[in-house]
Design an enzyme around this catalytic site. Structure first.
Site, PDB file in Angstrom:
ATOM      1  N   LYS A  88       0.913  -1.131   0.046  1.00 48.51           N
ATOM      2  CA  LYS A  88      -0.068  -0.166  -0.098  1.00 48.51           C
ATOM      3  C   LYS A  88       0.880   1.176   0.063  1.00 48.51           C
ATOM      4  O   LYS A  88       1.631   1.300   0.675  1.00 48.51           O
ATOM      5  CB  LYS A  88      -0.934   0.035   1.122  1.00 48.51           C
ATOM      6  N   SER A 121      -9.946   2.082   2.299  1.00 47.29           N
ATOM      7  CA  SER A 121      -8.949   3.100   1.656  1.00 47.29           C
ATOM      8  C   SER A 121      -7.830   2.034   0.800  1.00 47.29           C
ATOM      9  O   SER A 121      -7.077   2.455   0.128  1.00 47.29           O
ATOM     10  CB  SER A 121      -7.909   4.143   2.477  1.00 47.29           C
ATOM     11  N   SER A 170     -10.178   0.112   6.528  1.00 54.01           N
ATOM     12  CA  SER A 170      -9.610   0.321   5.231  1.00 54.01           C
ATOM     13  C   SER A 170      -9.074  -1.353   5.119  1.00 54.01           C
ATOM     14  O   SER A 170      -8.649  -1.043   3.655  1.00 54.01           O
ATOM     15  CB  SER A 170      -8.545   1.335   5.494  1.00 54.01           C
TER      16      SER A 170
HETATM   17  N1  GLN Z   1     -13.246   4.782   5.590  1.00 55.71           N
HETATM   18  C1  GLN Z   1     -12.694   5.343   6.706  1.00 55.71           C
HETATM   19  C2  GLN Z   1     -12.374   6.582   6.678  1.00 55.71           C
HETATM   20  O1  GLN Z   1     -12.495   7.132   5.471  1.00 55.71           O
HETATM   21  C3  GLN Z   1     -11.563   4.275   7.276  1.00 55.71           C
HETATM   22  C4  GLN Z   1     -10.268   4.634   6.641  1.00 55.71           C
HETATM   23  C5  GLN Z   1      -9.309   3.599   7.111  1.00 55.71           C
HETATM   24  O2  GLN Z   1      -9.337   2.907   7.649  1.00 55.71           O
HETATM   25  N2  GLN Z   1      -8.052   4.147   6.603  1.00 55.71           N
HETATM   26  O3  GLN Z   1     -11.835   7.169   7.501  1.00 55.71           O
END
Ligand code: GLN
Length: 483
Positions: A75, A152, A176
């Site tokens: 990532k 994400s 995410s």
């Molecule tokens: N979707 C969540 C957010 O937008 C979690 C993102 C994440 O876990 N990095 O904050």
């Protein structure tokens, strides 16, 4: 060859059924062929082949390390020395880190081959990979329908599901890893806060961020986690605790275990497809000899609002460092202040700006007690709920997401609806406990659905053990080829 799991690739390499250069080239070719998926921001063609050649030498001289020659995706928020690291943002478009994150260093030391840096929502803020400055990512499932891969870690999920790597790293602040894993029909494991080092992970919300893995199978998650977990003196929040041999828990009997079904996760308007999937998982566990009981986490319903105060608060502080001086992008301006303003105006996308504004608001003198302090207090109560429930059960079983993957076209336009995607996953981050999503079935539109297991702090072994039983009996159809 590309359909093999990480553990099968490991075995095939050691038995010399194929070489690391062969399998690496095979993935690189696929990455180029399926450019439309946009799973990678940066592809490391030459470097990958070079490290595969070194791995092949080690394998033939009997010197193979635990992940020798296995091609993986990283990532793009793990900083990699000499390899561009963007965190999905224009702000870091040209950022070549001068150092290596601990997680990626461990993977290098274990002999793995980096195929490239995977796409992600900008600074890990999002649930569909649509906030990336480097373009949207397609879910390899039903590709003609242009579904989102989740976010994400959307690039990592799409790369694993689409057989564009053996496995990939991810990070999970509110879901995410688990949400994109569920959307793409793969396994996603978020370890306990403190299990893996955050050193060299571009920070979003430091008290919630945790590195983890996206893989094709539960056993792969076990093998992969073993490599990246462990105490690191460079991260004072990583915990000094023995890393178990997670693979030894795969398919171990769960007879006599108690699994809780938290009633607060049965939300209004939940689809019959999700209900059915949840029942299917509970039945599998019962048939394997576990006792499935109803439990309650009364404060869990506040996890999402708490998350959307703590997360922006910490993100706004972390993102203050992007000032046009120390890293990456710089816009011009007549004065220093104007340069700061222009840099941040042009360098950040809308979602990031929104979170910075929410974060600075809840931390501001007039509202600190009303919002931020209150959120921290409720966080304590949520943690206490988990502590109490784990006196009664070994682990919890819940859906991973409230829906299956939606199409790019039907993406929620307002941010709050988008935030609801995280309703089942954020709770584990707020409590700091580990969670894993296991593919469980397809919904009525033939889109993947996942179930989430949550265990007490540092009991990733339980996730592996119970998750492997779920996987064994779910008969989840693996994606044979990208159509
Ligand atoms: N979707 C969540 C957010 O937008 C979690 C993102 C994440 O876990 N990095 O904050």
């Amino acid at each position: 060859m590309y359909k093999l799991s990480l553990c099968e690739i490991r075995d095939g390499l050691l038995k010399k059924e194929f070489s690391s250069v062969e399998i690496t080239k095979c993935f690189l070719d696929r990455i180029d062929r399926y450019k439309n998926i946009n799973a990678y921001i940066t592809i490391c063609h030459e470097q990958a082949i070079k490290s595969a050649e070194e791995s092949d030498k080690r394998i033939s001289s009997g010197d193979a390390r635990t992940m020798e020659g296995i091609p993986i995706g990283i990532k793009d928020l793990f900083v990699t020395k000499g390899i561009r690291t963007t965190s999905g943002s224009k702000m870091l478009e040209n950022f070549i880190p001068p150092y290596e994150s601990t997680v990626t260093q461990k993977l290098i030391d274990a002999g793995s081959v980096f195929l490239g840096k995977t796409n992600m929502d900008e600074f890990a803020m999002g649930s569909s990979n649509s906030t990336s400055y480097y373009g949207k990512v397609l879910n390899p499932w039903k590709i003609q329908e242009k579904l989102v891969p989740g976010g994400s870690s959307g690039g990592s999920a799409a790369a694993v599901a689409g057989h564009l790597c053996a496995a990939a790293t991810g990070s999970d602040t509110g879901g995410s890893i688990r949400q994109p894993a569920a959307f793409t029909g793969i396994v996603g494991l978020k370890p306990t806060y403190g299990r893996c080092s955050r050193f060299g992970m571009i920070a979003m919300a430091s008290s919630l961020d945790q590195a983890g893995v996206l893989t094709k199978t539960v056993q792969d998650s076990a093998a992969f986690l073993k490599v990246i977990a462990g105490y690191d003196e460079k991260d004072s929040t990583s915990v000094k605790k023995e890393v178990p041999d997670y693979e030894s828990f795969v398919k171990k009997s769960i007879k006599g275990m108690k699994i809780g079904i938290p009633k607060e996760f049965r939300v209004n308007g939940m689809s019959e497809d999700i209900e059915k999937c949840w029942r299917k998982g509970a039945n599998i566990l019962k048939e394997a000899g576990a006792e499935v009981i109803d439990v309650s986490l009364p404060y869990a319903k506040y996890a999402l609002p708490v998350y959307y105060i703590i997360q922006p608060a910490e993100a706004s502080a972390n993102l203050a460092r992007y000032d046009g001086v120390r890293y990456g992008f710089r816009a011009s301006g007549k004065t220093l202040d104007e340069m700061y303003e222009n840099t941040r105006e042009q360098g950040f996308g809308d979602e990031v700006k929104r979170r910075i504004m929410i974060g600075t608001y809840v931390l501001s003198a007039g509202y600190f007690d009303a919002y931020y302090m209150k959120a921290l207090k409720v966080q304590k109560l949520i943690r206490q709920n988990f502590h109490d429930v784990f006196e009664k059960v070994d682990a919890l079983l819940t859906p991973t997401t409230p829906t299956s993957a939606f199409s790019l076209e039907n993406e929620p336009k307002d941010p709050v609806t988008m935030y609801l995607n995280d309703i089942f996953t954020v709770t584990a981050n707020i409590a700091g406990v580990p969670g894993m999503s296991v593919p469980m079935g397809l919904d009525s539109e033939e889109k993947p659905l996942g179930l989430q297991l949550i265990a007490p702090h540092f009991r990733e072994d339980l996730l592996i053990q119970i998750g492997s039983i779920l996987e064994l009996n779910a008969n989840f159809p693996t994606l044979k080829e990208i159509l």
